[in-house]
Write a protein that holds these residues in place. Structure first.
Motif, mmCIF file in Angstrom:
data_model
loop_
_atom_site.group_PDB
_atom_site.id
_atom_site.type_symbol
_atom_site.label_atom_id
_atom_site.label_comp_id
_atom_site.label_asym_id
_atom_site.label_seq_id
_atom_site.Cartn_x
_atom_site.Cartn_y
_atom_site.Cartn_z
ATOM 1 N N THR A 113 9.361 4.748 -2.397
ATOM 2 C CA THR A 113 8.730 5.967 -1.902
ATOM 3 C C THR A 113 8.451 5.911 -0.404
ATOM 4 N N TYR B 266 0.848 -1.196 0.000
ATOM 5 C CA TYR B 266 0.000 0.000 0.000
ATOM 6 C C TYR B 266 0.883 1.245 0.000
ATOM 7 N N ARG B 267 0.674 2.091 -0.974
ATOM 8 C CA ARG B 267 1.541 3.261 -1.159
ATOM 9 C C ARG B 267 1.421 4.284 -0.030
ATOM 10 N N ASP B 268 0.307 4.262 0.693
ATOM 11 C CA ASP B 268 0.046 5.297 1.693
ATOM 12 C C ASP B 268 0.156 4.800 3.129
ATOM 13 N N ARG C 132 9.134 -0.740 -1.170
ATOM 14 C CA ARG C 132 8.736 0.365 -2.031
ATOM 15 C C ARG C 132 9.632 1.566 -1.741
#
Length: 278
Positions: free
Chosen positions: A218, A197-199, A216
């Motif tokens: 980021t 999950y990016r967030d 990830r």
């Protein structure tokens, strides 16, 4: 300090259609240390290279099978998937602008038309025969194959091909599969994927049992990489395409970088290590 490994993400997918042997070949040609690819399973149990749940984006499934939306790969037999063109979309879409930039020749573009979706067996044979290394991502399978025994089936293919264990890395967001793989074949390196999950921040304590973690980018700044590497962890980051970003991670001691642009990051990684690019 060991040189940062450059990992061709889904093959060199900026230069050739992703998850095809053509993309693997381009990754090899530009000097990537290894390539990464994704495993899917057909309705009749054949292990293939595929990323999306749907066949639509990277094949002509919508044209060949117009009445079978949303074209989930687990609902197609291998014979049906073999009928698909997995290369023409790349020439049409130029997803990374490398055709427009003149980095994909007319001959290469023509060769991509009609490419098939490869099997995992073909991918392992390619890797074995080129004395290379592959990172195999075992992906969560869409219905109706959620409970498919992916780990033992993959090892069956490995055995059939006869590839050396050190030429294979297994990675997954499904850490239970990695535990199963470790129990069945401790000689095959496993790598825990995190940051689905990016967030959501990464819970590093949840993967403390894994020496190698693929995270990830980021969600993993260079200072975090430096901290983890100092603690003895091996950290590979996905997906890093920007040269300045890559330099910062290399300086932080990152183990490897998954990239769609190995043609750009290989010279950078070699320069950072004071070595000539092959």
């Amino acid at each position: 300090m060991n040189r940062t490994l450059v990992i061709a993400h889904r093959g060199a997918r900026s230069l050739a259609p992703e998850n095809t042997l053509a993309a693997a070949q381009k990754g090899l040609e530009v000097g990537a240390d290894l390539w990464e690819t994704d495993v899917g399973v057909t309705a009749d149990g054949v292990l293939i290279l595929f990323h999306d749940d749907s066949l639509k984006r990277t094949t002509n499934a919508a044209e060949v099978f117009p009445d079978r939306a949303p074209w989930t790969f687990t609902e197609f037999t291998f014979d049906e998937i073999e009928r698909l063109d997995a290369g023409s979309w790349f020439d049409r879409d130029d997803p990374f602008g490398q055709i427009a930039a003149g980095r994909v020749s007319a001959a290469e573009q023509a060769a991509y038309v009609g490419l098939r979706v490869p099997t995992v067996e073909e991918a392992l044979v390619f890797t074995r025969d080129h004395d290379w290394t592959v990172n195999i991502e075992l992906k969560r399978l869409p219905p109706p194959l959620e409970d498919f025994p992916i780990v033992p089936r993959f090892f069956e293919v490995m055995d059939r091909v006869g590839i050396a264990p050190e030429q294979v890395r297994l990675s997954s967001f499904e850490h239970r599969w990695l535990e199963e793989a470790r129990a069945l074949r401790p000689e095959v390196e496993v790598q825990a994927l995190v940051g689905f999950y990016r967030d959501r921040p990464i819970d590093w304590d949840a993967v403390a049992e894994f020496q190698t973690v693929n995270a990830r980018a980021t969600l993993t700044p260079p200072e975090k990489v430096r901290e983890l590497v100092a603690a003895g962890r091996r950290i590979n980051l996905f997906t890093v395409n920007d040269a300045e970003e890559a330099r910062a991670y290399i300086e932080a001691g990152v183990t490897g970088l998954f990239t769609d642009f190995p043609q750009d990051l290989v010279p950078l990684a070699h320069a950072a290590a004071g070595k000539e690019t092959p």
